[in-house]
Design a protein around this motif. Structure first.
Motif, PDB file in Angstrom:
ATOM      1  N   GLU A  31     -65.364   0.755  31.822  1.00 30.81           N
ATOM      2  CA  GLU A  31     -65.934   2.065  32.135  1.00 30.81           C
ATOM      3  C   GLU A  31     -65.213   2.709  33.312  1.00 30.81           C
ATOM      4  N   ARG A  32     -64.768   1.900  34.263  1.00 31.13           N
ATOM      5  CA  ARG A  32     -64.007   2.449  35.386  1.00 31.13           C
ATOM      6  C   ARG A  32     -62.620   2.913  34.942  1.00 31.13           C
ATOM      7  N   MET A  33     -62.028   2.219  34.001  1.00 26.16           N
ATOM      8  CA  MET A  33     -60.708   2.625  33.507  1.00 26.16           C
ATOM      9  C   MET A  33     -60.746   4.020  32.886  1.00 26.16           C
ATOM     10  N   VAL A  34     -61.816   4.314  32.164  1.00 26.94           N
ATOM     11  CA  VAL A  34     -61.857   5.557  31.376  1.00 26.94           C
ATOM     12  C   VAL A  34     -62.622   6.668  32.078  1.00 26.94           C
ATOM     13  N   ALA A  35     -63.117   6.421  33.292  1.00 25.06           N
ATOM     14  CA  ALA A  35     -63.985   7.381  33.979  1.00 25.06           C
ATOM     15  C   ALA A  35     -63.266   8.685  34.316  1.00 25.06           C
ATOM     16  N   GLU A  36     -64.034   9.769  34.336  1.00 24.78           N
ATOM     17  CA  GLU A  36     -63.524  11.098  34.654  1.00 24.78           C
ATOM     18  C   GLU A  36     -63.779  11.429  36.124  1.00 24.78           C
ATOM     19  N   GLY A  47     -62.413   6.018  40.051  1.00 25.67           N
ATOM     20  CA  GLY A  47     -61.808   5.463  41.250  1.00 25.67           C
ATOM     21  C   GLY A  47     -60.335   5.184  41.067  1.00 25.67           C
ATOM     22  N   ARG A  48     -59.827   4.333  41.922  1.00 25.00           N
ATOM     23  CA  ARG A  48     -58.400   3.991  41.886  1.00 25.00           C
ATOM     24  C   ARG A  48     -57.989   3.497  40.506  1.00 25.00           C
ATOM     25  N   LEU A  49     -58.812   2.643  39.905  1.00 28.37           N
ATOM     26  CA  LEU A  49     -58.495   2.098  38.591  1.00 28.37           C
ATOM     27  C   LEU A  49     -58.363   3.208  37.547  1.00 28.37           C
ATOM     28  N   SER A  50     -59.261   4.189  37.598  1.00 31.23           N
ATOM     29  CA  SER A  50     -59.231   5.302  36.646  1.00 31.23           C
ATOM     30  C   SER A  50     -57.918   6.065  36.760  1.00 31.23           C
ATOM     31  N   VAL A  51     -57.564   6.447  37.989  1.00 33.41           N
ATOM     32  CA  VAL A  51     -56.351   7.245  38.207  1.00 33.41           C
ATOM     33  C   VAL A  51     -55.117   6.451  37.799  1.00 33.41           C
ATOM     34  N   PHE A  63     -58.621   5.955  48.128  1.00 30.76           N
ATOM     35  CA  PHE A  63     -59.885   5.409  47.624  1.00 30.76           C
ATOM     36  C   PHE A  63     -60.477   4.353  48.557  1.00 30.76           C
ATOM     37  N   THR A  64     -59.703   3.816  49.499  1.00 30.39           N
ATOM     38  CA  THR A  64     -60.315   2.963  50.524  1.00 30.39           C
ATOM     39  C   THR A  64     -61.143   3.795  51.489  1.00 30.39           C
ATOM     40  N   GLN A  65     -60.960   5.116  51.449  1.00 32.13           N
ATOM     41  CA  GLN A  65     -61.691   6.052  52.320  1.00 32.13           C
ATOM     42  C   GLN A  65     -62.485   7.050  51.462  1.00 32.13           C
ATOM     43  N   ARG A  66     -63.022   6.575  50.359  1.00 30.87           N
ATOM     44  CA  ARG A  66     -63.571   7.503  49.373  1.00 30.87           C
ATOM     45  C   ARG A  66     -64.750   8.314  49.896  1.00 30.87           C
ATOM     46  N   GLY A 107     -62.994  10.817  45.081  1.00 26.47           N
ATOM     47  CA  GLY A 107     -63.654  10.753  43.793  1.00 26.47           C
ATOM     48  C   GLY A 107     -63.719  12.073  43.049  1.00 26.47           C
ATOM     49  N   LYS A 108     -63.357  13.155  43.699  1.00 23.92           N
ATOM     50  CA  LYS A 108     -63.382  14.476  43.076  1.00 23.92           C
ATOM     51  C   LYS A 108     -61.990  14.970  42.669  1.00 23.92           C
TER      52      LYS A 108
END
Length: 294
Positions: A159-164, A171-175, A230-233, A270-271
């Protein structure tokens, strides 16, 4: 979710090996402490190869974590050649006995070793039920190869891989994943599909490689820049750039902040869409690193 493609059921000439019978013949039992959960649901196993894109080149399929060969058997039905990487010596020995005919014919190669360490072949697509403890590292070894992937992950990871952008899972994984491919969660898989059942739900993800819709001159710096922000999200991008020079290697964060668009600086990681990360990373590389730009 997506229905399997045209390759499902492409082999009507022989029945597939029964996954429970394979476990019995191998004389092994899954070990949660070693991240070993064998996929034994025939219906799921039958569907997985069909999630490859209809136009995927199946001349050389890669499988990581072959286990007792239940998925291997099905991949041999759709691929001209299959290479399996398996780290457990007992399972390697079993695969070589169980699939001796396929190995002798040159259609199957069983490689013993850790998928993070062994040289990977020049595969045309990868279909795998990954060991969850190393799924992130393996995925990011595969994604840069720019080949179609059908991979099983923990559902939360998928779910994190495909998140918008803007979603809680983004998060980082998505991007990073979406930088390399169009990624889609194609099937959730319950714990009961495995022996022994894991403590988490699982999901199958399809990744279809494509070039990103933005330019990246230094991919390593871009990925480090995304990781850093993303460490400072919870902080604004302005403060994220200032606070993460130890990760990005930026010498002059103030020069980056001064040159960046104010509307981006007020946002949080995150935005930001991947293209906005790319815009900021290019600016940071140009303005923030000594000797790299004006």
């Amino acid at each position: 979710m997506t229905e399997p493609g045209a390759s499902e059921g492409s082999n009507d000439e022989r029945p597939f090996r029964d996954p429970d019978a394979l476990l019995r013949r191998a004389g092994v039992r899954g070990d949660p402490d070693r991240d070993q959960h064998f996929l034994v649901d025939d219906r799921v196993l039958d569907r997985i190869p069909g999630y490859l894109p209809a136009d995927a080149d199946a001349s050389h399929l890669l499988e990581i974590g072959g286990g007792t060969g239940a998925l291997t058997d099905r991949l041999l039905a759709v691929g001209d050649r299959v290479t399996v990487v398996e780290r457990d010596p007992t399972l390697v020995g079993f695969l070589r006995r169980e699939f001796a005919d396929e190995i002798a014919s040159g259609r199957l190669d069983v490689v013993e070793g850790d998928a993070l360490d062994v040289p990977l072949p020049a595969f045309t697509a990868c279909v795998s039920n990954l060991p969850y403890g190393a799924s992130s590292e393996i995925a990011f070894r595969l994604l840069p190869r720019k080949k179609p992937l059908v991979l099983m992950f923990q559902k939360e990871f998928a779910e994190r891989m495909v998140a918008e952008p803007g979603s809680a899972a983004y998060g980082r994984l998505s991007v990073s994943a979406q930088h390399y491919a169009d990624v889609e969660l194609v099937e959730p898989v319950p714990p009961e599909a495995f022996s022994p059942p894991p403590a988490v739900d699982s999901a199958v993800v399809r990744a279809v490689p494509r070039a990103p819709a933005y330019e990246v001159d230094d991919e390593a710096f871009f990925l480090d820049f995304v990781k850093a922000l993303f460490t400072q999200r919870r902080k604004t991008i302005r403060n994220g750039i200032r606070n993460t020079t130890h990760i990005t290697g930026i010498d002059d964060p103030e020069a980056v902040v001064d040159a960046a668009d104010e509307s981006l600086l007020r946002k949080r990681a995150g935005k930001l869409a991947p293209s906005q990360f790319a815009e900021l990373a290019a600016l940071a590389a140009d303005r923030g690193r000594g000797g790299d730009g004006g």
